[in-house]
Design an enzyme around this catalytic site. Sequence first.
Site, mmCIF file in Angstrom:
data_model
loop_
_atom_site.group_PDB
_atom_site.id
_atom_site.type_symbol
_atom_site.label_atom_id
_atom_site.label_comp_id
_atom_site.label_asym_id
_atom_site.label_seq_id
_atom_site.Cartn_x
_atom_site.Cartn_y
_atom_site.Cartn_z
ATOM 1 C CB THR A 144 17.517 117.218 25.628
ATOM 2 O OG1 THR A 144 16.628 117.819 26.577
ATOM 3 C CG2 THR A 144 17.625 115.737 25.899
ATOM 4 C CB SER A 196 18.794 130.956 16.313
ATOM 5 O OG SER A 196 18.899 129.565 16.431
ATOM 6 C CG LEU A 217 9.065 125.724 17.889
ATOM 7 C CD1 LEU A 217 7.803 124.856 17.789
ATOM 8 C CD2 LEU A 217 8.709 127.212 17.872
ATOM 9 C CB SER A 218 10.712 127.341 23.919
ATOM 10 O OG SER A 218 10.788 127.030 25.283
ATOM 11 N N GLY A 219 11.464 124.010 24.057
ATOM 12 C CA GLY A 219 10.914 122.686 24.390
ATOM 13 C C GLY A 219 11.118 121.642 23.300
ATOM 14 C CE LYS A 227 16.395 125.969 21.595
ATOM 15 N NZ LYS A 227 14.992 125.747 21.997
ATOM 16 C CG ASP A 285 17.454 129.308 28.880
ATOM 17 O OD1 ASP A 285 16.811 130.357 29.004
ATOM 18 O OD2 ASP A 285 16.927 128.205 28.639
HETATM 19 N N1 LIG Z 1 9.467 135.412 24.619
HETATM 20 C C1 LIG Z 1 10.221 134.311 24.641
HETATM 21 N N2 LIG Z 1 10.322 133.536 23.534
HETATM 22 C C2 LIG Z 1 11.077 132.441 23.564
HETATM 23 N N3 LIG Z 1 11.774 132.003 24.642
HETATM 24 C C3 LIG Z 1 11.692 132.727 25.762
HETATM 25 C C4 LIG Z 1 10.919 133.908 25.819
HETATM 26 N N4 LIG Z 1 11.035 134.419 27.055
HETATM 27 C C5 LIG Z 1 11.851 133.619 27.748
HETATM 28 N N5 LIG Z 1 12.256 132.606 26.982
HETATM 29 C C6 LIG Z 1 13.213 131.596 27.449
HETATM 30 O O1 LIG Z 1 14.446 131.970 26.856
HETATM 31 C C7 LIG Z 1 15.007 130.891 26.131
HETATM 32 C C8 LIG Z 1 15.340 131.332 24.694
HETATM 33 O O2 LIG Z 1 16.465 132.099 24.645
HETATM 34 P P1 LIG Z 1 17.271 132.161 23.289
HETATM 35 O O3 LIG Z 1 18.424 133.034 23.547
HETATM 36 O O4 LIG Z 1 17.546 130.778 22.838
HETATM 37 O O5 LIG Z 1 16.247 132.851 22.289
HETATM 38 S S1 LIG Z 1 16.487 133.577 20.906
HETATM 39 O O6 LIG Z 1 17.405 132.735 20.133
HETATM 40 O O7 LIG Z 1 17.065 134.884 21.158
HETATM 41 O O8 LIG Z 1 15.164 133.686 20.288
HETATM 42 C C9 LIG Z 1 13.990 129.802 26.055
HETATM 43 O O9 LIG Z 1 14.709 128.653 26.397
HETATM 44 P P2 LIG Z 1 14.448 127.223 25.699
HETATM 45 O O10 LIG Z 1 13.137 126.758 26.213
HETATM 46 O O11 LIG Z 1 15.601 126.402 26.178
HETATM 47 O O12 LIG Z 1 14.451 127.397 24.202
HETATM 48 C C10 LIG Z 1 12.921 130.182 27.053
HETATM 49 O O13 LIG Z 1 13.079 129.431 28.213
HETATM 50 N N1 LIG Z 2 14.649 113.088 22.812
HETATM 51 C C1 LIG Z 2 13.834 113.317 23.827
HETATM 52 N N2 LIG Z 2 13.028 112.362 24.288
HETATM 53 C C2 LIG Z 2 12.216 112.620 25.329
HETATM 54 N N3 LIG Z 2 12.119 113.800 25.962
HETATM 55 C C3 LIG Z 2 12.900 114.784 25.554
HETATM 56 C C4 LIG Z 2 13.797 114.607 24.460
HETATM 57 N N4 LIG Z 2 14.423 115.759 24.249
HETATM 58 C C5 LIG Z 2 13.987 116.611 25.170
HETATM 59 N N5 LIG Z 2 13.061 116.032 25.950
HETATM 60 C C6 LIG Z 2 12.347 116.676 27.071
HETATM 61 O O1 LIG Z 2 11.692 117.806 26.551
HETATM 62 C C7 LIG Z 2 11.796 118.893 27.427
HETATM 63 C C8 LIG Z 2 12.402 120.092 26.698
HETATM 64 O O2 LIG Z 2 13.723 119.758 26.329
HETATM 65 P P1 LIG Z 2 14.835 120.869 26.302
HETATM 66 O O3 LIG Z 2 16.077 120.176 25.904
HETATM 67 O O4 LIG Z 2 14.849 121.636 27.568
HETATM 68 O O5 LIG Z 2 14.322 121.786 25.112
HETATM 69 P P2 LIG Z 2 14.801 123.223 24.647
HETATM 70 O O6 LIG Z 2 16.221 123.397 25.083
HETATM 71 O O7 LIG Z 2 14.658 123.218 23.169
HETATM 72 O O8 LIG Z 2 13.884 124.198 25.305
HETATM 73 C C9 LIG Z 2 12.617 118.425 28.599
HETATM 74 O O9 LIG Z 2 11.754 118.090 29.650
HETATM 75 C C10 LIG Z 2 13.326 117.207 28.089
HETATM 76 O O10 LIG Z 2 13.543 116.254 29.098
#
Ligand SMILES: Nc1ncnc2c1ncn2[C@@H]1O[C@H](COP(=O)(O)OS(=O)(=O)O)[C@@H](OP(=O)(O)O)[C@H]1O
Ligand SMILES: Nc1ncnc2c1ncn2[C@@H]1O[C@H](COP(=O)(O)OP(=O)(O)O)[C@@H](O)[C@H]1O
Length: 323
Positions: A161, A227, A154-156, A159, A183
């Site tokens: 990191t 993905s 999931l976002s957050g 990944k 991104d």
């Molecule tokens: N609708 C929606 N759903 C999910 N995520 C969204 C969306 N819109 C923008 N974002 C931002 O785009 C990042 C995800 O892009 P990805 O290319 O990894 O997505 S995917 O694999 O095509 O689903 C994702 O980054 P991460 O938070 O790093 O996962 C989000 O910041």
């Molecule tokens: N192992 C971890 N321990 C503590 N915080 C983390 C860890 N992994 C990620 N974070 C925090 O969680 C948030 C989302 O991480 P991020 O790597 O951007 O996630 P994603 O790429 O899946 O969206 C960031 O603020 C990051 O600092």
Amino acid sequence: MLTAAPAPSLRDSLPPLAVRPPAPRSVLPGPAESRVVVGAQDGSEGRRGSLCWAVRPRVVLRPVMAVGDPRAGNGYVGPGEGAVRLGSEAAPVMAECHFPTDDASGNATSGVDHRRVSTVGRSTNILWQECPVGKLERQKMLGQKGCVIWITGLSGSGKSTMACALSRELYCRGYLTYLLDGDNVRHGLNKDLSFKPEDRVENIRRIGEVAKLFADAGIICIASLISPYRRDRDGCRALLPEATFIEVFMDMPLELCEARDPKGLYKLARAGKIKGFTGIDDPYEAPLNSEMVIRQKDGVCPSPAAMAEQVILYLEVNGYLQV
Ligand SMILES: Nc1ncnc2c1ncn2[C@@H]1O[C@H](COP(=O)(O)OS(=O)(=O)O)[C@@H](OP(=O)(O)O)[C@H]1O
Ligand SMILES: Nc1ncnc2c1ncn2[C@@H]1O[C@H](COP(=O)(O)OP(=O)(O)O)[C@@H](O)[C@H]1O
């Protein structure tokens, strides 16, 4: 007036590169019918129909099958006809290049095996162009095995990191990686794609194809993207040779990801300002058989370094960090 010192960047925080014994480079142990850049005696690029020296700066190569292919146009050679003389390991190798059946316009008409011409997708009349320098040679040069570490979640979920920590650790140990972050790729190659399902499918497919090229280059390619669809991740796995697709599932609960919300996107999604947000109103299909799962232990997320270490251990145990 006092000015604040700039905050150190992540790059500044990298420790010095660990000295890993480099892959032996004095002689590249190429396969029997080996392979090189073809250059003329004066060091310039080889010419069609000329006597060519097989040269490669600082690397003395084994015998050569030096047949310049005018279609390549870059001095690199492909299989075909040609008078070849083998040299010793230490000496430059001479090879004569012939293209007797080229037509007047300079196009090669020779050596085309029409049985291999095929249609792939919308491309018709295409032929796979072999190159004598292959993945094995590149891996030997790098002292590592090319593979794809596919980080999904999931976002957050952490990944990016994980991907950065892993890149950094491998870099410090002297291994070559390349990071494909969802991104970032959406800033260029995939900037024409949205987040509607069919565009996500295409996003994943393209990143899978690019990752495949990096792995073929002998590089440890780290792909970090949500993905969300199982079928498409499995499609990327199927693109790669056996055991070179390593799926890492960031199995973090939605509540944690939403609480982190580093970009404020969950908030916007909950407010209905972003439609089709993964985990909120778009599905995330968790892997069923990923090579690795990263999850919390007793409610605590492993540190980035610990997560990276887990993956590195996997690479070590499975022989990716040696050839
Ligand atoms: N609708 C929606 N759903 C999910 N995520 C969204 C969306 N819109 C923008 N974002 C931002 O785009 C990042 C995800 O892009 P990805 O290319 O990894 O997505 S995917 O694999 O095509 O689903 C994702 O980054 P991460 O938070 O790093 O996962 C989000 O910041
Ligand atoms: N192992 C971890 N321990 C503590 N915080 C983390 C860890 N992994 C990620 N974070 C925090 O969680 C948030 C989302 O991480 P991020 O790597 O951007 O996630 P994603 O790429 O899946 O969206 C960031 O603020 C990051 O600092």
